[in-house]
Scaffold this motif. Structure first.
Motif, PDB file in Angstrom:
ATOM      1  N   UNK A   1       0.823  -1.216   0.000  1.00 11.41           N
ATOM      2  CA  UNK A   1       0.000   0.000   0.000  1.00 11.41           C
ATOM      3  C   UNK A   1       0.853   1.260   0.000  1.00 11.41           C
ATOM      4  N   UNK A   2       1.939   1.241   0.779  1.00  8.95           N
ATOM      5  CA  UNK A   2       2.730   2.454   0.950  1.00  8.95           C
ATOM      6  C   UNK A   2       3.781   2.636  -0.144  1.00  8.95           C
ATOM      7  N   UNK A   3       3.889   1.683  -1.071  1.00 10.45           N
ATOM      8  CA  UNK A   3       4.864   1.814  -2.159  1.00 10.45           C
ATOM      9  C   UNK A   3       4.485   3.006  -3.050  1.00 10.45           C
ATOM     10  N   UNK A   4       5.484   3.807  -3.460  1.00 13.11           N
ATOM     11  CA  UNK A   4       5.158   5.002  -4.262  1.00 13.11           C
ATOM     12  C   UNK A   4       4.328   4.696  -5.508  1.00 13.11           C
ATOM     13  N   UNK A   5       4.508   3.518  -6.117  1.00 15.96           N
ATOM     14  CA  UNK A   5       3.743   3.205  -7.330  1.00 15.96           C
ATOM     15  C   UNK A   5       2.253   3.055  -7.014  1.00 15.96           C
ATOM     16  N   UNK A   6       1.930   2.439  -5.876  1.00 20.25           N
ATOM     17  CA  UNK A   6       0.525   2.298  -5.477  1.00 20.25           C
ATOM     18  C   UNK A   6      -0.026   3.649  -5.013  1.00 20.25           C
ATOM     19  N   UNK A   7       0.794   4.396  -4.261  1.00 20.64           N
ATOM     20  CA  UNK A   7       0.362   5.719  -3.810  1.00 20.64           C
ATOM     21  C   UNK A   7       0.047   6.636  -5.000  1.00 20.64           C
ATOM     22  N   UNK A   8       0.848   6.542  -6.062  1.00 21.32           N
ATOM     23  CA  UNK A   8       0.596   7.361  -7.246  1.00 21.32           C
ATOM     24  C   UNK A   8      -0.739   6.987  -7.886  1.00 21.32           C
ATOM     25  N   UNK A   9      -0.997   5.682  -8.018  1.00 22.51           N
ATOM     26  CA  UNK A   9      -2.265   5.253  -8.609  1.00 22.51           C
ATOM     27  C   UNK A   9      -3.440   5.710  -7.748  1.00 22.51           C
ATOM     28  N   UNK A  10      -3.295   5.587  -6.414  1.00 24.18           N
ATOM     29  CA  UNK A  10      -4.376   6.017  -5.518  1.00 24.18           C
ATOM     30  C   UNK A  10      -4.632   7.522  -5.643  1.00 24.18           C
ATOM     31  N   UNK A  11      -3.548   8.302  -5.708  1.00 28.58           N
ATOM     32  CA  UNK A  11      -3.704   9.765  -5.802  1.00 28.58           C
ATOM     33  C   UNK A  11      -4.417  10.138  -7.097  1.00 28.58           C
ATOM     34  N   UNK A  12      -4.006   9.529  -8.221  1.00 27.12           N
ATOM     35  CA  UNK A  12      -4.620   9.873  -9.510  1.00 27.12           C
ATOM     36  C   UNK A  12      -6.055   9.359  -9.596  1.00 27.12           C
ATOM     37  N   UNK A  13      -6.296   8.167  -9.071  1.00 31.84           N
ATOM     38  CA  UNK A  13      -7.654   7.631  -9.073  1.00 31.84           C
ATOM     39  C   UNK A  13      -8.583   8.493  -8.217  1.00 31.84           C
ATOM     40  N   UNK A  14      -8.087   8.924  -7.046  1.00 35.42           N
ATOM     41  CA  UNK A  14      -8.887   9.789  -6.177  1.00 35.42           C
ATOM     42  C   UNK A  14      -9.209  11.097  -6.879  1.00 35.42           C
ATOM     43  N   UNK A  15      -8.209  11.640  -7.573  1.00 36.50           N
ATOM     44  CA  UNK A  15      -8.441  12.889  -8.296  1.00 36.50           C
ATOM     45  C   UNK A  15      -9.496  12.704  -9.381  1.00 36.50           C
ATOM     46  N   UNK A  16      -9.349  11.665 -10.194  1.00 40.05           N
ATOM     47  CA  UNK A  16     -10.280  11.460 -11.314  1.00 40.05           C
ATOM     48  C   UNK A  16     -11.708  11.297 -10.810  1.00 40.05           C
ATOM     49  N   UNK A  17     -11.876  10.486  -9.780  1.00 37.21           N
ATOM     50  CA  UNK A  17     -13.228  10.185  -9.310  1.00 37.21           C
ATOM     51  C   UNK A  17     -13.847  11.399  -8.614  1.00 37.21           C
ATOM     52  N   UNK A  18     -13.000  12.278  -8.105  1.00 34.92           N
ATOM     53  CA  UNK A  18     -13.499  13.495  -7.472  1.00 34.92           C
ATOM     54  C   UNK A  18     -13.873  14.521  -8.528  1.00 34.92           C
ATOM     55  N   UNK A  19     -13.137  14.547  -9.643  1.00 36.89           N
ATOM     56  CA  UNK A  19     -13.483  15.474 -10.732  1.00 36.89           C
ATOM     57  C   UNK A  19     -14.820  15.088 -11.363  1.00 36.89           C
ATOM     58  N   UNK A  20     -15.158  13.800 -11.349  1.00 35.55           N
ATOM     59  CA  UNK A  20     -16.487  13.378 -11.796  1.00 35.55           C
ATOM     60  C   UNK A  20     -17.563  14.097 -10.978  1.00 35.55           C
ATOM     61  N   UNK A  21     -17.310  14.205  -9.684  1.00 36.96           N
ATOM     62  CA  UNK A  21     -18.258  14.921  -8.817  1.00 36.96           C
ATOM     63  C   UNK A  21     -18.366  16.386  -9.216  1.00 36.96           C
TER      64      UNK A  21
END
Lengths: 363, 363
Positions: free
Chosen positions: A239-259
């Motif tokens: 979970x804390x690996x930068x590659x997973x953190x990057x995916x989580x950050x971008x996914x959170x951004x995309x799904x929030x922009x939908x809102x």
């Protein structure tokens, strides 16, 4: 699949095929935003949805006394049961869906009561937000002050909801996931406070700042826990690996922009108009509302593409199958969230620029 | 022991025995607060202290351009090298001490420049704090906005310091510890924003609320990383266990209350007087300043006793020796922090209530 979850009372769910047929005959036409990049999802079993709605409303109204009776209609209109069913199509059981719904209800209550239109304001928000955050953790100090603070929290409906929702979630979650959920809720609360500062300063943030803040004031606390909802746990080193953190950050951004995109007209009508991506683009890039809206759609789509690329990279760098499973759960949440927004036509309407065709799912 | 760390240049340290003798002959008498519960610590090797001061000042002034030349004296008066030497007596090496010092310098710069007397204010603080927090994480959005935001952060001295300090720390820390440090910095930032709300509202918080907020606006980001500073890493399942979290929360509170007690007279003199435990007790419990100060000493002592009891419980419940080692590192940090405050007489003076004897170490 939620279709396979046994509902203990009421008619058993006829499953996804029925639900899809039902969806096509809704009175309100389904209206994805034209040009938006999105993926179709299965409609959850209506029996499961109804059971989660029943449980969540019982908890919110009768257990934590969160809502005064006059808000009950708004509670039902939100459709928490369908929301968590759409976003967790592989939930391990009803308790997991209830845990997700309780957290969602509590997060909305904190936002509504402390930040937004149900008595919230930017003034003094930092103290109210930290009070709410302390309800998520067990505060430790010395007596009699520790007990006094716990008693004070119990007098505050949003704090009661946070405490109870987190306790219920903790029964399902290992300590590691509890801790990362707390972290993402701290991120969310920092995001609320940045947006409150814009209001206090009467300042429209630049697009770079806006997009940064939308990684904090985002759906990330919902995305983070998809492993527990689906009945497993992503270990901390993955979970804390930068590659997973990057995916989580971008996914959170995309799904929030939908809102941002679906709630654009709702927010235009609100008492205290919100800064959102479209209004920030109008202000800083001197675009018409229509061109800003189209540009915001493109920014969302690019965030989605980046999320998918970052997920692919993380799967490659971290070949443990649980990483791939987690990123699939995250993608499911994002797709379900889009569909909930697209079909929650009681809450959201699209702006009418006079020229948009019916949206189609992305390939 | 820092005394065993090889300093590559300058006179080699004569060790702890010399340092203790040196301490007894300081021109400024050592003045622990009468009645305070504290434990004695070894003075760090002066050669190590000087080397960390040299490295940290080079970094702050010449690498990240954090301080204008006129602040250099204040930088030296703070004594970052001695601070990290006192608080990490078992540091694994000079790089670990430098990492701790860089983070401490950067945290102080963010507090000074955004919240406090070097240009900070409560107005609009939420946006500045989240800007700084985003410098600790690599912000992810879409181009050209992502690059634009990174360039903007590079124009802000406190953000440059945060980014650089975190990068340096990350070379020593596994992803898990990076993530928990980010979490505790998010807690710290939420604490800043709660205190700013009190100022905006011109409200003195009750003691229960004050003690809760002091678990957020606290030294916890320094405590959390003691494992990495000492050259090992506490696994997530142990760190995130409620028994360890309770010890960390109480330890962070106790060590932060030491700051309240030693900085009481300094804060009384500041341009924007701070709420602290003593002023809150005067306000809410109608005590004289002297009685409030004595009561605050008692609250600190009780927090220390609770921290020690919680540590014992955690050691018993989690018999893995790394838990015991971590909690010892945390206790070392707390003891070193007390001694730094007690002996940093250039920065702190004790209130003169006319009756206090010389303090003695607790048994």
């Amino acid at each position: 699949m939620t279709a396979s979850i046994a509902v203990p009372a009421g008619p058993s769910g006829p499953g996804t095929a029925y639900a899809r047929a039902h969806l096509r005959t809704r009175e309100q036409p389904v209206r994805p935003i034209p040009g938006l990049y999105w993926h179709p999802v299965a409609e959850p079993d209506p029996a499961v949805t109804a059971e989660i709605d029943r449980r969540t409303k019982r908890w919110a109204v009768h257990e934590v006394d969160l809502y005064p009776p006059e808000w009950e209609d708004q509670f039902e209109a939100f459709g928490f049961g369908r929301y968590v069913g759409l976003t967790s199509p592989n939930a391990a059981g009803l308790d997991q869906l209830e845990a997700a719904a309780r957290l969602l209800v509590a997060e909305n209550a904190v936002d509504d009561c402390y930040c937004e239109d149900h008595g919230g304001s930017a003034h003094g928000l930092g103290a109210r937000i930290l009070m709410a955050h302390s309800a998520l953790e067990h505060p430790h100090s010395v007596e009699p002050y520790e007990s006094g603070w716990v008693q004070h929290l119990a007098t505050q409906a949003p704090c009661r909801a946070y405490r109870s929702a987190m306790d219920f979630f903790d029964r399902l979650a290992p300590d590691q996931v509890h801790d990362r959920e707390l972290h993402d809720l701290a991120r969310l609360h920092l995001g609320y406070l940045a947006e409150a500062a814009w209001e206090t300063e009467q300042r429209v943030p630049g697009i770079g700042e806006y997009l940064m803040v939308r990684q904090y004031n985002s759906f990330r606390p919902c995305l983070t826990i998809v492993d527990v909802l689906d009945g497993y746990a992503l270990p901390a080193d993955l979970h804390d690996h930068p590659a997973v953190q990057k995916a989580l950050a971008l996914g959170s951004l995309a799904t929030t922009l939908v809102n941002d995109l679906y709630s654009y007209t709702k927010e235009l009508r609100s008492l205290r108009p919100h800064v959102n991506l479209i209004t920030a683009l109008v202000h800083h890039e001197r675009l018409t509302a229509r061109d800003a809206y189209l540009k915001a759609v493109g920014i969302h789509n690019e965030a989605m593409h980046r999320f998918e690329a970052a997920s692919d990279t993380a799967r490659t760098r971290l070949p443990d199958p649980v990483t791939a499973r987690y990123l699939t759960s995250v993608a499911d949440w994002i797709d379900g969230n889009h569909w909930w927004h697209a079909t929650n036509t009681g809450r959201y309407t699209l702006p009418d620029f006079g020229d948009h065709p019916q949206g189609e799912p992305s390939p």
